[in-house]
Scaffold this active site. Structure first.
Site, PDB file in Angstrom:
ATOM      1  N   HIS A 138      11.492  37.790  60.301  1.00  0.00           N
ATOM      2  CA  HIS A 138      11.283  37.818  58.844  1.00  0.00           C
ATOM      3  C   HIS A 138      12.451  37.140  58.116  1.00  0.00           C
ATOM      4  O   HIS A 138      13.214  37.794  57.386  1.00  0.00           O
ATOM      5  CB  HIS A 138      11.077  39.255  58.347  1.00  0.00           C
ATOM      6  CG  HIS A 138      10.246  39.329  57.093  1.00  0.00           C
ATOM      7  ND1 HIS A 138       9.285  40.283  56.877  1.00  0.00           N
ATOM      8  CD2 HIS A 138      10.242  38.543  55.982  1.00  0.00           C
ATOM      9  CE1 HIS A 138       8.731  40.097  55.677  1.00  0.00           C
ATOM     10  NE2 HIS A 138       9.297  39.043  55.120  1.00  0.00           N
TER      11      HIS A 138
ATOM     12  N   ALA B 163       3.726  34.859  55.810  1.00  0.00           N
ATOM     13  CA  ALA B 163       3.285  35.704  54.698  1.00  0.00           C
ATOM     14  C   ALA B 163       3.588  37.178  54.994  1.00  0.00           C
ATOM     15  O   ALA B 163       4.696  37.652  54.731  1.00  0.00           O
ATOM     16  CB  ALA B 163       1.807  35.453  54.442  1.00  0.00           C
ATOM     17  N   ARG B 164       2.604  37.878  55.542  1.00  0.00           N
ATOM     18  CA  ARG B 164       2.797  39.256  55.966  1.00  0.00           C
ATOM     19  C   ARG B 164       2.041  39.445  57.279  1.00  0.00           C
ATOM     20  O   ARG B 164       0.934  38.925  57.452  1.00  0.00           O
ATOM     21  CB  ARG B 164       2.247  40.240  54.930  1.00  0.00           C
ATOM     22  CG  ARG B 164       3.119  40.426  53.685  1.00  0.00           C
ATOM     23  CD  ARG B 164       4.420  41.165  53.984  1.00  0.00           C
ATOM     24  NE  ARG B 164       5.236  41.379  52.791  1.00  0.00           N
ATOM     25  CZ  ARG B 164       6.137  40.518  52.324  1.00  0.00           C
ATOM     26  NH1 ARG B 164       6.340  39.361  52.947  1.00  0.00           N
ATOM     27  NH2 ARG B 164       6.845  40.817  51.236  1.00  0.00           N
TER      28      ARG B 164
ATOM     29  N   GLU C  90       6.290  45.476  62.415  1.00  0.00           N
ATOM     30  CA  GLU C  90       7.555  44.797  62.198  1.00  0.00           C
ATOM     31  C   GLU C  90       8.645  45.860  62.114  1.00  0.00           C
ATOM     32  O   GLU C  90       8.530  46.739  61.269  1.00  0.00           O
ATOM     33  CB  GLU C  90       7.477  44.023  60.880  1.00  0.00           C
ATOM     34  CG  GLU C  90       8.393  42.839  60.801  1.00  0.00           C
ATOM     35  CD  GLU C  90       8.065  41.974  59.583  1.00  0.00           C
ATOM     36  OE1 GLU C  90       8.867  42.031  58.645  1.00  0.00           O
ATOM     37  OE2 GLU C  90       7.038  41.276  59.578  1.00  0.00           O
TER      38      GLU C  90
ATOM     39  N   ARG D  50       2.481  29.196  45.110  1.00  0.00           N
ATOM     40  CA  ARG D  50       3.755  28.483  45.019  1.00  0.00           C
ATOM     41  C   ARG D  50       4.226  28.022  46.392  1.00  0.00           C
ATOM     42  O   ARG D  50       4.582  26.848  46.583  1.00  0.00           O
ATOM     43  CB  ARG D  50       4.815  29.400  44.389  1.00  0.00           C
ATOM     44  CG  ARG D  50       4.657  29.578  42.885  1.00  0.00           C
ATOM     45  CD  ARG D  50       5.627  30.650  42.368  1.00  0.00           C
ATOM     46  NE  ARG D  50       5.238  31.949  42.902  1.00  0.00           N
ATOM     47  CZ  ARG D  50       4.678  32.907  42.173  1.00  0.00           C
ATOM     48  NH1 ARG D  50       4.477  32.749  40.890  1.00  0.00           N
ATOM     49  NH2 ARG D  50       4.324  34.056  42.731  1.00  0.00           N
TER      50      ARG D  50
HETATM   51  C1  GLV Z   1       9.676  38.353  51.702  1.00  0.00           C
HETATM   52  O1  GLV Z   1       8.922  38.555  52.613  1.00  0.00           O
HETATM   53  C2  GLV Z   1       9.281  38.346  50.330  1.00  0.00           C
HETATM   54  O2  GLV Z   1       8.155  38.787  50.011  1.00  0.00           O
HETATM   55  O3  GLV Z   1      10.079  37.926  49.487  1.00  0.00           O
END
Ligand code: GLV
Ligand code: GLV
Length: 307
Positions: A268, A219-220, A249, A139
């Site tokens: 973030h 993302a992460r 983080e 998405r």
């Molecule tokens: C934020 O990092 C989420 O996964 O919504």
């Protein structure tokens, strides 16, 4: 919304709930409304014998042991969809900031260095008409791709499945990771964190990227090998990075990524608009309410609980 359906034990202090308090309080909980800062693992599940639904106020669910939840028949709610566009906006902001050296420009103006106009001051890399590589055409990746077409970019992507509709709509071309890294001027990470994506961008991957390339991560953090990125930014293996997420983080204040002039780091904020955070909060609440009622969640990360 939640007080209409039950007693709410709210962690009122404005920071992350300490693990012992969390383990203490889930003992009597039928539902858990949590964030990516809470680890929902087998220890927590054991401490929570009554738990019937977990609702994460995030789309990513790497903080949750989905298999353990599924084997306890606990549906896990998350918040896809409502944050897609806000996160894609932020990816573009980071891409533009990293490529056009906005962090350095802001520092320069604020620190009193701004003198006469110079034709060679803080020259960056072009975003328009370049090649963007999107790692994870889900998405959010698709929403980034749509924005990229407005900049006249051509699109490469990589991921576990082909996306013929996106290929057709946007002319996106699927590549393996190595091909994407070799061909792209800008690489944007939007893939979920799982064992297959952990350290996807490691020393070898960074070496494959163009020396003029930028890397954006919304993302992460653990998708990127942080130490390898520090070296790549120092040695010029890549030109710049824009990071909304890091590993660890938060980054400690003396971390080299915070010192690197060619690295833009923000804390973030991918989905951090007023409207999107409200929609996430409400979707996460609706997931709790449906879970408690024994109805299928509006957005469930482990649909296998339903058969
Ligand atoms: C934020 O990092 C989420 O996964 O919504
Ligand atoms: C820059 O400001 C220009 O006029 O080209």
């Amino acid at each position: 919304m939640l007080r209409n359906v039950g007693d709410v034990d709210l962690w009122e202090i404005d920071n992350v709930i300490p693990r012992p308090d969390l383990l203490d309080r889930v003992v009597t909980a039928d539902a858990l409304y949590c964030m990516l800062t809470e680890q929902v693992d087998s220890v927590l599940l054991q401490a929570a014998p009554r738990l019937r639904v977990v609702s994460n106020m995030a789309v990513g669910v790497d903080n949750i042991d989905l298999l353990a939840c599924t084997s306890r028949q606990i549906p896990v709610g998350h918040t896809p969809g409502v944050l897609t566009e806000a996160t894609a906006d932020l990816a573009m902001a980071l891409l533009l900031a990293a490529a056009r050296r906005l962090g350095e420009g802001i520092d320069y103006a604020r620190s009193g260095q701004w003198g006469e106009f110079r034709p060679d001051l803080l020259l960056g890399r072009e975003v328009h008409s370049s090649v963007i590589g999107i790692v994870g055409m889900g998405r959010i990746g698709s929403a980034v791709a749509r924005r990229a077409t407005g900049f006249g970019m051509s699109i490469r992507y990589t991921g576990p499945s082909a996306k013929p509709a996106i290929e057709h709509e946007l002319g996106a071309v699927r590549r393996d990771l190595a091909g994407l890294l070799t061909e792209s001027d800008h690489v944007v990470l939007t893939a979920p964190l799982n064992p297959a994506t952990y350290h996807l961008i490691d020393e070898r991957a960074l070496t494959l990227m163009k020396p003029n390339a930028t890397l954006v991560n919304v993302a992460r953090g653990p998708l990127v090998d942080t130490d390898a990125l520090v070296v790549a930014l120092e040695t010029g293996a890549i030109a710049a990075a824009g990071l909304d997420v890091t590993d660890p983080e938060p980054l400690p204040i003396d971390h080299p990524l915070l010192d690197a002039p060619n690295c833009v780091v923000i804390p973030h904020l991918g989905s951090a608009s007023v409207k999107t955070r409200e929609e996430m909060a409400e979707l996460a609440a609706r997931n709790v309410i449906r879970g408690l009622a024994g109805e299928p969640l509006e957005a469930c990360a482990n649909p296998r609980v339903y058969g």
